[in-house]
Write a protein that holds these residues in place. Sequence first.
Motif, PDB file in Angstrom:
ATOM      1  N   LEU A   1       0.886   4.037  -2.949  1.00  0.00           N
ATOM      2  CA  LEU A   1       0.594   5.439  -2.658  1.00  0.00           C
ATOM      3  C   LEU A   1       1.705   6.345  -3.170  1.00  0.00           C
ATOM      4  O   LEU A   1       1.446   7.417  -3.736  1.00  0.00           O
ATOM      5  CB  LEU A   1       0.426   5.643  -1.150  1.00  0.00           C
TER       6      LEU A   1
ATOM      7  N   LEU B   1      -2.404   1.473   7.598  1.00  0.00           N
ATOM      8  CA  LEU B   1      -3.258   1.245   6.434  1.00  0.00           C
ATOM      9  C   LEU B   1      -4.381   2.284   6.357  1.00  0.00           C
ATOM     10  O   LEU B   1      -4.736   2.764   5.280  1.00  0.00           O
ATOM     11  CB  LEU B   1      -3.850  -0.166   6.486  1.00  0.00           C
ATOM     12  N   GLU B   2      -4.922   2.643   7.510  1.00  0.00           N
ATOM     13  CA  GLU B   2      -5.982   3.650   7.541  1.00  0.00           C
ATOM     14  C   GLU B   2      -5.449   5.000   7.069  1.00  0.00           C
ATOM     15  O   GLU B   2      -6.098   5.702   6.294  1.00  0.00           O
ATOM     16  CB  GLU B   2      -6.536   3.771   8.965  1.00  0.00           C
ATOM     17  N   TRP B   3      -4.247   5.354   7.526  1.00  0.00           N
ATOM     18  CA  TRP B   3      -3.647   6.624   7.102  1.00  0.00           C
ATOM     19  C   TRP B   3      -3.381   6.621   5.598  1.00  0.00           C
ATOM     20  O   TRP B   3      -3.630   7.619   4.900  1.00  0.00           O
ATOM     21  CB  TRP B   3      -2.349   6.855   7.861  1.00  0.00           C
TER      22      TRP B   3
ATOM     23  N   LYS C   1      -4.632   8.541   0.170  1.00  0.00           N
ATOM     24  CA  LYS C   1      -4.995   8.244  -1.219  1.00  0.00           C
ATOM     25  C   LYS C   1      -6.281   8.988  -1.608  1.00  0.00           C
ATOM     26  O   LYS C   1      -6.388   9.503  -2.726  1.00  0.00           O
ATOM     27  CB  LYS C   1      -5.186   6.741  -1.416  1.00  0.00           C
ATOM     28  N   GLU C   2      -7.247   9.041  -0.697  1.00  0.00           N
ATOM     29  CA  GLU C   2      -8.482   9.768  -0.987  1.00  0.00           C
ATOM     30  C   GLU C   2      -8.195  11.248  -1.223  1.00  0.00           C
ATOM     31  O   GLU C   2      -8.766  11.870  -2.128  1.00  0.00           O
ATOM     32  CB  GLU C   2      -9.464   9.600   0.175  1.00  0.00           C
TER      33      GLU C   2
ATOM     34  N   ALA D   1       0.834  -1.205   0.000  1.00  0.00           N
ATOM     35  CA  ALA D   1       0.000   0.000   0.000  1.00  0.00           C
ATOM     36  C   ALA D   1       0.867   1.253   0.000  1.00  0.00           C
ATOM     37  O   ALA D   1       0.552   2.242  -0.670  1.00  0.00           O
ATOM     38  CB  ALA D   1      -0.930   0.001   1.205  1.00  0.00           C
TER      39      ALA D   1
ATOM     40  N   TYR E   1      -2.594  -1.663  11.227  1.00  0.00           N
ATOM     41  CA  TYR E   1      -3.943  -1.255  10.850  1.00  0.00           C
ATOM     42  C   TYR E   1      -4.059   0.263  10.779  1.00  0.00           C
ATOM     43  O   TYR E   1      -4.682   0.824   9.867  1.00  0.00           O
ATOM     44  CB  TYR E   1      -4.961  -1.817  11.845  1.00  0.00           C
TER      45      TYR E   1
ATOM     46  N   SER F   1      -4.944   4.976   3.329  1.00  0.00           N
ATOM     47  CA  SER F   1      -6.225   5.084   2.635  1.00  0.00           C
ATOM     48  C   SER F   1      -6.717   6.530   2.604  1.00  0.00           C
ATOM     49  O   SER F   1      -7.178   7.023   1.570  1.00  0.00           O
ATOM     50  CB  SER F   1      -7.262   4.197   3.320  1.00  0.00           C
ATOM     51  N   GLN F   2      -6.599   7.225   3.727  1.00  0.00           N
ATOM     52  CA  GLN F   2      -7.024   8.626   3.781  1.00  0.00           C
ATOM     53  C   GLN F   2      -6.162   9.493   2.874  1.00  0.00           C
ATOM     54  O   GLN F   2      -6.663  10.406   2.204  1.00  0.00           O
ATOM     55  CB  GLN F   2      -6.957   9.129   5.225  1.00  0.00           C
TER      56      GLN F   2
ATOM     57  N   THR G   1      -6.601  11.685  -4.574  1.00  0.00           N
ATOM     58  CA  THR G   1      -7.605  11.498  -5.623  1.00  0.00           C
ATOM     59  C   THR G   1      -8.380  12.790  -5.864  1.00  0.00           C
ATOM     60  O   THR G   1      -8.657  13.154  -7.010  1.00  0.00           O
ATOM     61  CB  THR G   1      -8.575  10.369  -5.237  1.00  0.00           C
TER      62      THR G   1
END
Length: 253
Positions: A12, A191-193, A198-199, A8, A188, A195-196, A202
Amino acid sequence: MERAVRAAEQALIEFEIAVETFKIEVENFSRLHHQKLGPMYARLEELDALIAEAKAARTGDAEDLRLAQELRARVMPMPSVEELFHGWMDGDGLFPEAVAMLTDQPVRPPQRVRASEEARKLYRELARKAHPDLAQEEGERKRREEFITRVNTAYARGDEAALRELSAEWAAGPGPEERPPSHSEELYARLEWLSQRKELLTLVARELEDGAIGGMLRLAPDDPDRLLDEIAEQLLAEVAGREAELAALTGQA
């Protein structure tokens, strides 16, 4: 879990490199767009105001007078035009290059700021090696952020020599530390960071793509200069049409 986090992270970083590369390309193309087409846009605004004022003077109609005032208010004052179109205009008016462009004469093209393929390659390599997200300590993250800022500045200028120097500097400096094993909870959270982040990227990418300059780049990604030339031809035709209309209104045809 550790493999998933690493994958991930790498995904990123690649996405962030792509977004930053496109951002720099948009900024450079926007600068070239203003340099080359700015004087013609300014002339069209001035002509629109002059035409509206000539019509209002003829008719005396309240709506015509309102429109003339509105269009005149849109015309940028000289200091702002000078700042926006730096290299084309000064306090004495348009430079010869701009005058030549408006009169359809040969013109020296504005300075290019697009990076070479080698510069792009160096930039991508440095961004992957020195990316702040690979740091584990705050001090190392700060060092990487400062270094990447210098890398971005050099790439924005298309300065291949500076990028080579930065590459040598990074190679001579301390290498990236090996990532220590993480607990499941930390993984975990990581991974949450990711994901945020990446959003957020985007959204940035979408804004760049939906913008006027990003849209123009998508129309001609391989030859944006040709697109600028085509727009310049259209603007020159519009300038000629407005000037003819103004001449007819003021009896100067």
